[in-house]
Scaffold this motif. Structure first.
Motif, PDB file in Angstrom:
ATOM      1  N   ALA A  39       8.723  -7.362  17.305  1.00  0.00           N
ATOM      2  CA  ALA A  39       7.795  -6.944  15.905  1.00  0.00           C
ATOM      3  C   ALA A  39       8.987  -6.155  15.095  1.00  0.00           C
ATOM      4  CB  ALA A  39       6.518  -6.029  16.069  1.00  0.00           C
ATOM      5  N   GLU A  43       9.068  -6.962  11.222  1.00  0.00           N
ATOM      6  CA  GLU A  43       8.848  -6.773   9.952  1.00  0.00           C
ATOM      7  C   GLU A  43      10.068  -6.679   9.416  1.00  0.00           C
ATOM      8  OE1 GLU A  43       5.550  -5.000   8.808  1.00  0.00           O
ATOM      9  OE2 GLU A  43       4.677  -6.750  10.536  1.00  0.00           O
ATOM     10  N   ARG A  46       9.718  -9.293   6.768  1.00  0.00           N
ATOM     11  CA  ARG A  46       9.040  -8.467   5.847  1.00  0.00           C
ATOM     12  C   ARG A  46       9.174  -8.318   4.718  1.00  0.00           C
ATOM     13  NH1 ARG A  46       4.261 -10.458   7.265  1.00  0.00           N
ATOM     14  NH2 ARG A  46       4.247  -9.864   9.444  1.00  0.00           N
ATOM     15  N   GLU A 240      -5.631  -9.385  22.666  1.00  0.00           N
ATOM     16  CA  GLU A 240      -5.501  -8.047  21.792  1.00  0.00           C
ATOM     17  C   GLU A 240      -6.768  -8.121  20.985  1.00  0.00           C
ATOM     18  OE1 GLU A 240      -4.791  -5.159  18.652  1.00  0.00           O
ATOM     19  OE2 GLU A 240      -3.837  -6.423  20.410  1.00  0.00           O
ATOM     20  N   GLU A 257      -1.700   1.171  20.932  1.00  0.00           N
ATOM     21  CA  GLU A 257      -0.615   0.651  20.227  1.00  0.00           C
ATOM     22  C   GLU A 257      -0.616  -0.347  20.116  1.00  0.00           C
ATOM     23  OE1 GLU A 257       3.118   2.599  18.760  1.00  0.00           O
ATOM     24  OE2 GLU A 257       1.522   3.954  19.737  1.00  0.00           O
ATOM     25  N   THR A 258      -0.340  -1.059  18.598  1.00  0.00           N
ATOM     26  CA  THR A 258       0.526  -3.395  18.745  1.00  0.00           C
ATOM     27  C   THR A 258       1.789  -3.205  18.647  1.00  0.00           C
ATOM     28  OG1 THR A 258       0.379  -3.593  16.258  1.00  0.00           O
ATOM     29  CG2 THR A 258      -2.081  -3.474  17.784  1.00  0.00           C
ATOM     30  N   THR A 260       3.521  -3.703  16.331  1.00  0.00           N
ATOM     31  CA  THR A 260       3.538  -3.887  14.561  1.00  0.00           C
ATOM     32  C   THR A 260       3.607  -2.454  14.163  1.00  0.00           C
ATOM     33  OG1 THR A 260       2.468  -6.196  14.503  1.00  0.00           O
ATOM     34  CG2 THR A 260       2.694  -4.564  12.691  1.00  0.00           C
ATOM     35  N   TYR A 261       3.382  -1.376  14.879  1.00  0.00           N
ATOM     36  CA  TYR A 261       2.952   0.119  14.055  1.00  0.00           C
ATOM     37  C   TYR A 261       3.998   0.255  14.534  1.00  0.00           C
ATOM     38  CZ  TYR A 261       0.964   4.720  14.700  1.00  0.00           C
ATOM     39  OH  TYR A 261       0.354   5.776  14.639  1.00  0.00           O
ATOM     40  N   ARG A 264       6.105  -2.056  12.136  1.00  0.00           N
ATOM     41  CA  ARG A 264       6.348  -0.843  10.663  1.00  0.00           C
ATOM     42  C   ARG A 264       7.306   0.986  10.325  1.00  0.00           C
ATOM     43  NH1 ARG A 264       0.011  -1.964   9.893  1.00  0.00           N
ATOM     44  NH2 ARG A 264      -0.028  -4.336   8.963  1.00  0.00           N
ATOM     45  N   ASP A 296      -1.376   1.103  12.283  1.00  0.00           N
ATOM     46  CA  ASP A 296      -1.534   0.018  13.427  1.00  0.00           C
ATOM     47  C   ASP A 296      -2.208  -1.790  12.356  1.00  0.00           C
ATOM     48  OD1 ASP A 296      -1.187  -1.639  15.154  1.00  0.00           O
ATOM     49  OD2 ASP A 296      -1.649  -0.267  16.405  1.00  0.00           O
ATOM     50  N   VAL A 297      -2.075  -2.423  13.012  1.00  0.00           N
ATOM     51  CA  VAL A 297      -3.007  -3.436  12.115  1.00  0.00           C
ATOM     52  C   VAL A 297      -4.338  -3.390  12.173  1.00  0.00           C
ATOM     53  CG1 VAL A 297      -1.342  -4.565  13.110  1.00  0.00           C
ATOM     54  CG2 VAL A 297      -3.680  -4.685  14.275  1.00  0.00           C
ATOM     55  N   ASP A 298      -4.728  -1.624  12.163  1.00  0.00           N
ATOM     56  CA  ASP A 298      -6.522  -1.677  12.424  1.00  0.00           C
ATOM     57  C   ASP A 298      -6.512  -0.378  11.120  1.00  0.00           C
ATOM     58  OD1 ASP A 298      -5.583  -0.095  13.606  1.00  0.00           O
ATOM     59  OD2 ASP A 298      -7.605  -0.074  15.422  1.00  0.00           O
TER      60      ASP A 298
END
Length: 323
Positions: A39, A43, A46, A240, A257-258, A260-261, A264, A296-298
């Protein structure tokens, strides 16, 4: 047609991130096959970085972790799809000459290194989950393997990569561990695991002092209760999409948490021109989220370690208040 579409999407992504906050930066994420390492690499890409990603599991060889479902080649492709440039280099970071060759390649191809992330681990299968075994009851071979995977590999990588990092001011070393300096101040209940996860925090305290003279910085970071591929599938048998079903088995999973959190948060840290203010510090995903406004993604902002510090102290806390 599908490959053509994927190529177009990757090209579109590169157009949008070529002027990103990390455009022109070179990163090495050691231990990027899956989880938080993957992740963070994605990122960084990205944000426009060129990211060298390493790990032991490839499309033709599986590491002792025993998961063939995630490979280092796939991570490299995901970095590129996100808009950066992902370069996969299969590497066992306990093999000094392979790490030396990796850094020499980065130097030869790019001439610089701006971000080094040490996330090598892969020792979950060695951990005494029950925490019931005393140090002398735990297998010495397994304990020492844990230390080699989570500590020695980081030292070897830093030994070879930091001379390249310090050539330019602003370089950032990120040591990834499990737990904050505060949470690791008390015994983790397992001798070898305790040493393995506290060592990166101590490394940063020392290396931060050595790096600041070169205008560089070192920080340790930790995710909270991580919904990695391995955690979801092996520990709880969920995905997930239905991860909340695991809360019945483990109530604390409600604050998970994922990957990705953290990814990022670390990408934002790497892009922060004032990141040196965190030199020598221990940071968690929630602290990074608050500092840089990421989620996070959500869209939530989990604070796992804040929640756990109160829950383990016997306070009545609601996970919903810490998301």
């Amino acid at each position: 047609m599908r490959e053509h579409r994927a190529k177009e999407q990757a090209e579109d992504a590169r157009v949008t991130t070529q002027d990103g906050p990390l455009a022109g930066r070179i990163a090495l994420v050691a231990g990027a096959t899956r989880g938080a390492g993957r992740a963070m690499a994605v990122e960084l890409g990205r944000a426009g970085a060129t990211v060298y990603v390493t790990g032991r599991t490839t499309r033709s060889s599986v590491s002792e972790v025993g998961r063939a479902t995630e490979t280092i080649e796939e991570t490299g492709e995901l970095v590129t799809e996100a808009g950066g440039e992902g370069i996969a280099v299969p590497t066992d970071h306990l093999e000094a000459e392979r790490v030396r060759a990796l850094v020499e390649r980065i130097d030869r191809e790019r001439g610089r290194l701006d971000v080094l992330i040490n996330d090598v681990w892969g020792g979950e299968h060695l951990v005494d989950v029950s925490g019931e075994k005393k140090m002398w009851e735990f297998g010495l071979e397994s304990g020492m393997r844990m230390l080699r995977l989570g500590v020695e590999s980081h030292i070897i990588t830093s030994h070879f990569a930091l001379p390249l990092l310090v050539r330019n001011e602003g370089g950032l070393l990120v040591e990834v561990t499990d737990g904050t300096a505060e949470s690791n101040a008390t015994y983790r209940g397992s001798f070898y695991y305790d040493l393995t996860k506290y060592a990166p925090i101590r490394m940063v305290a020392g290396l931060g002092q050595e790096l600041k003279g070169f205008g560089c910085a070192a920080v340790s970071v930790t995710p909270g209760f991580l919904r990695s591929e391995q955690m979801l599938e092996s520990a709880f048998g969920v995905t997930e999409e239905n991860w909340r079903d695991a809360i019945a088995k483990e109530p604390y999973f409600a604050i998970s948490e994922t990957p990705t959190y953290l990814g990022r948060g670390v990408a934002a840290l790497a892009a922060d021109p004032e990141r040196a203010r965190f030199n020598g510090r221990s940071l968690d995903s929630a602290t990074l989220a608050r500092e840089y406004g990421v989620t996070d993604v959500d869209g939530s902002r989990p604070d796992c370690w804040g929640f756990l510090s109160r829950a383990l102290a016997g306070e009545e806390v609601d996970a919903a208040d810490y998301r």
